[in-house]
Scaffold this active site. Structure first.
Site, short mmCIF file in Angstrom:
data_model
loop_
_atom_site.label_atom_id
_atom_site.label_comp_id
_atom_site.label_asym_id
_atom_site.label_seq_id
_atom_site.Cartn_x
_atom_site.Cartn_y
_atom_site.Cartn_z
N TYR A 46 52.29 -50.39 -28.10
CA TYR A 46 52.32 -49.29 -29.07
C TYR A 46 52.86 -48.05 -28.38
O TYR A 46 52.38 -47.67 -27.30
CB TYR A 46 50.91 -49.02 -29.60
CG TYR A 46 50.84 -47.92 -30.64
CD1 TYR A 46 51.37 -48.10 -31.92
CD2 TYR A 46 50.25 -46.69 -30.33
CE1 TYR A 46 51.31 -47.10 -32.86
CE2 TYR A 46 50.18 -45.68 -31.28
CZ TYR A 46 50.72 -45.89 -32.54
OH TYR A 46 50.65 -44.88 -33.48
N ASP A 72 55.68 -45.77 -20.57
CA ASP A 72 54.89 -44.97 -21.52
C ASP A 72 53.53 -44.74 -20.87
O ASP A 72 52.68 -45.63 -20.85
CB ASP A 72 54.77 -45.75 -22.84
CG ASP A 72 53.95 -44.98 -23.87
OD1 ASP A 72 53.20 -44.05 -23.47
OD2 ASP A 72 54.04 -45.32 -25.05
N LYS A 127 48.22 -36.92 -24.47
CA LYS A 127 46.77 -36.96 -24.22
C LYS A 127 46.34 -36.03 -23.08
O LYS A 127 46.19 -34.84 -23.29
CB LYS A 127 46.34 -38.41 -23.99
CG LYS A 127 46.72 -39.30 -25.23
CD LYS A 127 46.05 -40.63 -25.21
CE LYS A 127 46.61 -41.59 -26.23
NZ LYS A 127 46.08 -41.47 -27.57
N1 HOZ Z 1 47.09 -44.35 -29.08
C1 HOZ Z 1 45.89 -44.07 -29.78
C2 HOZ Z 1 45.16 -45.32 -30.10
N2 HOZ Z 1 45.38 -46.36 -29.26
C3 HOZ Z 1 46.15 -43.24 -30.96
C4 HOZ Z 1 44.96 -42.99 -31.78
C5 HOZ Z 1 45.29 -43.01 -33.22
O1 HOZ Z 1 46.20 -43.73 -33.62
O2 HOZ Z 1 44.60 -42.30 -33.94
#
Ligand code: HOZ
Length: 424
Positions: A144, A239, A267
């Protein structure tokens, strides 16, 4: 647990906010309950609007490595707010944060601040395509990289949580250039590059996968990717939105000794405020406007509040005991797994630094296909019972638990005590 006020707010939220939330995973739909609304957070604890204080293992999905409302970070934000919240013109703290990031990660010679990890990955992809003159990109199944169109093919996190293979609104022509291989599979990657190598701009990878649950890179995997990308003239893009400043102060690239061409962040570098960034070799970054011809911009990019929060956070982290935290978390997650196995459950766990995931399966987990075999129904029961006892976990089996420097032995012991009371 009393959830009356949360329920009222959620009902109201559903009238004006799609699904009642501003990001899908937090809605708790796949674990078949409603979200808790949060009133405040401090250190390792989060307090709901109904006054329930919970031990927090979400950590805002990654930013809160120092714990919530760290005194130095909130002071930096408050002081910055008093000087104005956005200028639309450069300010000194942008330079300080950029210098700190570049110093921590030598492969990042220049860095551009944006406002989220999604923006960072979208911009890095554009740059990689411009630099190489190629269109295709490779990502792993279950990887992701935010919700940019090109990345929404077999994506992890919320898409995995809700079993959404792709999403309407993304033109087929946008994802046709997105190629997929399994994580930890160098052979499949070699075969793919043999076929498409001349057209591949970039391999995008979370060096430690954190959005299909936590899955660790096997020995030699990241070096193998580095070698393949070099051989075919494709950019290796790490990433590090989750792993940056978390798996070590020098990121996953520092920990594993691999130099990517570009890196994306989010983050932690914003200290809990909305920030992303992308950076890498100067020869590539100098293609970004106005130094170069690749356009990317943002009104709130380099926002002084976010920069101050990030700078204060990194200033503390560079002196923090990462090894000590890793040891504590390792001991804790091992004990947690033992408790659950004692109840007759099949449990695998992954752990690195302050991240861990429990998988309810009897097979070791090395890629997304393995993750998908873990039991969703046991996870749901585990999640709901733990929440009822004040343990605040990610409401998805495809996410990573985040521990902070603020977590205490008492937090770990209380969590283990809660686990001992679980019934399956
Ligand atoms: N990358 C985060 C979750 N794995 C994002 C959190 C979200 O999508 O709210």
């Amino acid at each position: 647990m009393n959830t009356d006020k949360s329920n009222v707010l959620f009902t109201r939220a559903c009238e004006t906010i799609p699904g009642g939330v501003n990001s899908p995973v937090r809605a708790c739909r796949n674990v078949h309950c409603d979200p808790l609304f949060i009133a405040s957070a401090k250190g390792s604890h989060i307090t709901t609007v109904d006054g329930m204080e919970c031990i927090d293992f979400i950590g805002s999905w990654g930013p809160m490595l120092l714990g919530h409302a760290h005194d130095d970070v909130t002071k930096a934000i408050a002081e910055a707010a008093g000087r104005g919240t956005s200028y639309g013109a450069p300010c000194g703290v942008e330079v300080l944060l950029a210098e700190k990031v570049c110093k921590a990660l030598p492969a990042v010679e220049m860095v551009r601040m944006v406002n989220s990890g999604t923006e960072a990955t979208m911009s890095a992809l554009r740059l990689a395509r411009a630099v190489t003159g190629r269109d295709k990109m490779v990502k792993v199944f279950g990887g992701y990289h935010g919700h940019g169109d090109a990345f929404l093919a077999s994506a992890g996190s919320g898409l995995a949580t809700f079993s959404i293979p792709g999403t309407p609104g993304v033109p087929a022509c946008t994802v046709k250039d997105t190629l997929l291989v399994p994580y930890n599979d160098l052979e499949a990657t070699r075969v793919l590059f043999e076929k498409h190598g001349a057209d591949i701009a970039a391999f995008f990878i979370e060096p430690v996968a954190g959005n299909m649950g936590l899955v660790l890179p096997e020995e030699g995997y990241l070096q193998g990717l580095r070698d393949i990308c070099t051989q075919y003239g494709a950019l290796l893009i790490f990433d590090e939105v989750i792993t940056g400043f978390r798996v070590s102060y020098n990121g996953a690239q520092g920990r594993f000794g691999i130099e990517p061409d570009l890196t994306t962040f989010g983050k932690i570098i914003g200290g809990g405020l909305p920030v992303g960034a992308y950076g890498g070799k100067a020869e590539y970054m100098k293609r970004i406007a106005p130094a170069g011809d690749v356009y990317q911009a943002g009104t709130l990019s380099g926002n002084p509040l976010a920069m101050e929060a990030g700078l204060a956070t990194l200033g503390i982290l560079e002196k923090s005991d990462y090894a000590g935290l890793e040891k504590k978390v390792g001991t804790f997650v091992d004990a947690l797994a033992q408790v659950l196995r004692g109840k007759g459950l099949d449990v695998q766990y992954t752990h690195i630094a302050s991240m861990f995931t429990l998988f309810f399966t009897d097979k070791p987990v090395r890629n997304y296909a393995d993750v998908e075999k873990a039991s969703a129904s046991i996870f749901e029961s585990y999640y709901k019972q733990m929440r009822e006892m004040g343990i605040f976990l990610s409401p998805s089996a495809f996410e990573t638990a985040m521990v902070s420097f603020a977590h205490t032995d008492d937090d770990f012991n209380r969590t283990l005590d809660a686990a001992k009371k679980l019934k399956f």
